[in-house]
Design an enzyme around this catalytic site. Structure first.
Site, PDB file in Angstrom:
ATOM      1  N   CYS A 270      40.094  75.033 -35.694  1.00 43.15           N
ATOM      2  CA  CYS A 270      39.955  74.655 -34.582  1.00 43.15           C
ATOM      3  C   CYS A 270      38.445  73.926 -34.287  1.00 43.15           C
ATOM      4  O   CYS A 270      37.585  74.800 -34.752  1.00 43.15           O
ATOM      5  CB  CYS A 270      40.345  75.714 -33.414  1.00 43.15           C
ATOM      6  SG  CYS A 270      40.086  75.185 -31.904  1.00 43.15           S
TER       7      CYS A 270
ATOM      8  N   CYS B 281      33.813  78.653 -27.596  1.00 38.73           N
ATOM      9  CA  CYS B 281      35.020  79.830 -27.936  1.00 38.73           C
ATOM     10  C   CYS B 281      34.169  80.780 -29.259  1.00 38.73           C
ATOM     11  O   CYS B 281      33.438  80.129 -29.949  1.00 38.73           O
ATOM     12  CB  CYS B 281      36.249  79.297 -28.705  1.00 38.73           C
ATOM     13  SG  CYS B 281      37.164  80.336 -28.655  1.00 38.73           S
TER      14      CYS B 281
ATOM     15  N   GLU C 261      36.201  70.245 -21.355  1.00 32.26           N
ATOM     16  CA  GLU C 261      36.992  69.205 -21.213  1.00 32.26           C
ATOM     17  C   GLU C 261      38.615  69.757 -20.677  1.00 32.26           C
ATOM     18  O   GLU C 261      38.892  70.838 -21.086  1.00 32.26           O
ATOM     19  CB  GLU C 261      37.449  68.681 -22.750  1.00 32.26           C
ATOM     20  CG  GLU C 261      36.100  67.934 -23.352  1.00 32.26           C
ATOM     21  CD  GLU C 261      36.345  67.246 -24.538  1.00 32.26           C
ATOM     22  OE1 GLU C 261      35.294  66.363 -24.621  1.00 32.26           O
ATOM     23  OE2 GLU C 261      37.094  67.574 -25.195  1.00 32.26           O
TER      24      GLU C 261
ATOM     25  N   CYS D  78      45.375  69.029 -29.335  1.00 30.47           N
ATOM     26  CA  CYS D  78      45.128  70.542 -29.500  1.00 30.47           C
ATOM     27  C   CYS D  78      44.178  70.787 -30.689  1.00 30.47           C
ATOM     28  O   CYS D  78      44.224  69.996 -31.658  1.00 30.47           O
ATOM     29  CB  CYS D  78      46.515  71.285 -30.065  1.00 30.47           C
ATOM     30  SG  CYS D  78      47.853  71.031 -29.247  1.00 30.47           S
TER      31      CYS D  78
ATOM     32  N   CYS E 270      46.211  70.781 -19.429  1.00 28.65           N
ATOM     33  CA  CYS E 270      45.879  71.862 -20.428  1.00 28.65           C
ATOM     34  C   CYS E 270      44.242  71.930 -19.877  1.00 28.65           C
ATOM     35  O   CYS E 270      43.371  71.062 -19.820  1.00 28.65           O
ATOM     36  CB  CYS E 270      45.709  70.946 -21.827  1.00 28.65           C
ATOM     37  SG  CYS E 270      44.908  72.041 -23.145  1.00 28.65           S
TER      38      CYS E 270
ATOM     39  N   CYS F 189      38.531  80.446 -35.361  1.00 27.35           N
ATOM     40  CA  CYS F 189      39.841  80.040 -35.997  1.00 27.35           C
ATOM     41  C   CYS F 189      39.393  78.835 -36.828  1.00 27.35           C
ATOM     42  O   CYS F 189      38.694  78.086 -36.465  1.00 27.35           O
ATOM     43  CB  CYS F 189      40.887  79.923 -35.145  1.00 27.35           C
ATOM     44  SG  CYS F 189      41.311  81.030 -33.902  1.00 27.35           S
TER      45      CYS F 189
HETATM   46  N1  SAH Z   1      42.414  80.404 -27.528  1.00 24.03           N
HETATM   47  C1  SAH Z   1      43.649  80.053 -27.373  1.00 24.03           C
HETATM   48  C2  SAH Z   1      44.031  78.778 -26.639  1.00 24.03           C
HETATM   49  C3  SAH Z   1      43.353  77.542 -27.144  1.00 24.03           C
HETATM   50  S1  SAH Z   1      43.912  76.508 -28.450  1.00 24.03           S
HETATM   51  C4  SAH Z   1      44.808  80.309 -28.251  1.00 24.03           C
HETATM   52  O1  SAH Z   1      44.125  80.658 -29.233  1.00 24.03           O
HETATM   53  O2  SAH Z   1      45.737  80.358 -28.358  1.00 24.03           O
HETATM   54  C5  SAH Z   1      45.623  75.942 -27.980  1.00 24.03           C
HETATM   55  C6  SAH Z   1      46.395  75.861 -29.099  1.00 24.03           C
HETATM   56  O3  SAH Z   1      46.186  75.066 -30.101  1.00 24.03           O
HETATM   57  C7  SAH Z   1      46.440  77.147 -30.020  1.00 24.03           C
HETATM   58  O4  SAH Z   1      47.643  77.484 -30.468  1.00 24.03           O
HETATM   59  C8  SAH Z   1      45.660  76.771 -31.123  1.00 24.03           C
HETATM   60  O5  SAH Z   1      45.635  77.648 -32.472  1.00 24.03           O
HETATM   61  C9  SAH Z   1      45.887  75.379 -31.581  1.00 24.03           C
HETATM   62  N2  SAH Z   1      44.864  74.659 -32.212  1.00 24.03           N
HETATM   63  C10 SAH Z   1      43.880  74.918 -32.356  1.00 24.03           C
HETATM   64  N3  SAH Z   1      43.323  73.897 -33.180  1.00 24.03           N
HETATM   65  C11 SAH Z   1      44.127  72.976 -33.691  1.00 24.03           C
HETATM   66  C12 SAH Z   1      43.997  71.708 -34.215  1.00 24.03           C
HETATM   67  N4  SAH Z   1      43.017  71.287 -34.954  1.00 24.03           N
HETATM   68  N5  SAH Z   1      45.335  71.228 -34.528  1.00 24.03           N
HETATM   69  C13 SAH Z   1      46.529  71.508 -33.922  1.00 24.03           C
HETATM   70  N6  SAH Z   1      46.655  72.756 -33.146  1.00 24.03           N
HETATM   71  C14 SAH Z   1      45.367  73.427 -32.952  1.00 24.03           C
END
Ligand code: SAH
Length: 371
Positions: free
Chosen positions: A133, A126, A106, A349, A119, A130
């Site tokens: 996420c 991935c 996406e 995000c 974006c 985390c």
């Molecule tokens: N893997 C990379 C980029 C992808 S995520 C990273 O970790 O930076 C981009 C941002 O969105 C990251 O800061 C991630 O931690 C955040 N993110 C992931 N899941 C989220 C959620 N459910 N709500 C808000 N931010 C989130």
């Protein structure tokens, strides 16, 4: 955690032809040299592809007829396929793109004033886990090729509404960009190159969960903006939220950030901090964050948590977010709370998931160009 491959085969390359979308200038020069051509052919072809948006080799009139025919035989220009396009009430657009069978990603366009932020994804799924996420929940399939990364920008430029421009690129879609190092760097070079997209380096941001050795390598090969997903000021909490922290703890991560700050546009690293109610949003943790960031040139981006089914988290209250922000601001950190955009179409995000079983229920198709 899934195994992290060193490199993965390029999917948009048909076995018979070379996809020119995979090349930045130096690698395209090598390609032409190997064909017995002069390196300046690379400049000519890049201008056709990116300035004129001409992808038909026969129409590249400053190449010799023989070379044009040869390119038709051995090369192509192959983009991901747009599967769905969704328009949010706030103007955000989300696309699902198919790379090959079973591999969908996406990307999201976020308009704001005269700005337009794209974006983009760097991996299918991935490999990091985390906990907050949704991309993490679907596991990891493979790295994107350069063509599949740059192709996202190419397609977005074609699809965004008239009068809109892509002014900024953030590697904040699906995947961990620094675990697809070479393709992400080559893509960023093409985005910066005046012969291709010509974006200023400060308008390209690579966001990482904190792959320390890759941050150091990045500093040696590029100078785009770095954002780091910190989310906690101490190892105990970060080990839980961002498990890669067990391998690269905060002290090492911040030392690498400090080194990267010497090349980062504007000198300050952006730290992302997702606001999870009752987990990482207390005033005590804000004060602790002030202490740990005090030696790193930094600014902070607070991201209200975007929910997804069975996440197990709640987003912090506005009051908690404001209190957290005020503590950081008073300590001298430039702190912004990121606006949640496109959540009505699950484009915010951490909501990007690519291929999912219930796609048909959540997606609707647009005919033609969204206005
Ligand atoms: N893997 C990379 C980029 C992808 S995520 C990273 O970790 O930076 C981009 C941002 O969105 C990251 O800061 C991630 O931690 C955040 N993110 C992931 N899941 C989220 C959620 N459910 N709500 C808000 N931010 C989130």
């Amino acid at each position: 955690m899934n195994a992290i491959p060193e490199s993965v085969d390029v999917a948009l390359d048909s076995p018979a032809k070379t996809n020119l979308l995979n090349f930045d200038k130096p690698s395209l020069e090598d390609f032409f040299t190997e064909l017995g051509e002069k390196p300046f052919r690379a400049t000519q072809v890049l201008k056709w592809l990116y300035h004129q948006r001409v992808t038909d080799f026969e129409a590249m009139t400053n190449l010799s007829a023989a070379l044009r025919h040869q390119l038709v035989d051995i090369a192509d220009f192959c983009l991901p396929e747009i599967i769905t396009e969704q328009l949010s009430d706030d103007g955000t657009i989300k696309w699902a793109l198919r790379l090959d069978v079973g591999n969908d990603i996406e990307m999201v366009f976020i308009p704001e004033g005269t700005r337009g932020t794209l974006c983009i994804s760097s991996q299918v799924g991935c490999a990091l886990a985390c906990t907050f996420c949704s991309t993490a929940r679907q596991g990891f399939n493979r790295n994107l090729s350069t063509a599949e990364i740059v192709g996202q920008l190419w397609l977005a430029i074609e699809r965004i509404p008239l009068g809109r421009r892509v002014t900024n690129i953030v590697f904040m879609g699906m995947g961990e960009p620094l675990l697809n190092f070479d393709n992400v760097v080559r893509s960023a070079q093409l985005m910066k190159d005046d012969l291709a997209f010509g974006l200023a380096r400060k308008r390209i941001t690579i966001s990482t969960s904190g792959i320390v050795p890759a941050i150091d390598r990045l500093r040696e090969v590029t100078d785009v903006a770095l954002a780091v997903s910190l989310h906690a000021p101490n190892d105990e909490l970060r080990d839980e939220l961002v498990p890669i922290n067990k391998k690269y703890p905060i002290r090492e991560l911040l030392a690498a950030c400090k080194r990267y700050a010497t090349v980062n546009p504007g000198g300050k690293i952006t730290f992302e901090y997702v606001m999870l109610e009752g987990v990482n949003d207390s005033p005590e943790l804000a004060h602790e964050l002030v202490r740990v960031l005090s030696h790193v040139p930094s600014k902070v981006n607070l991201i209200p948590f975007n929910s997804f089914p069975n996440s197990g988290y709640q987003t912090s209250s506005q009051q908690a977010i404001d209190r957290f922000r005020d503590i950081l601001s008073k300590a001298g950190f430039m702190t912004v709370t990121r606006k949640t955009r496109g959540d009505d179409i699950d484009a915010a995000c951490g909501q990007l998931v690519g291929k999912v079983a219930d796609r048909s229920r959540r997606y609707r198709r647009f005919e033609g160009k969204p206005q």
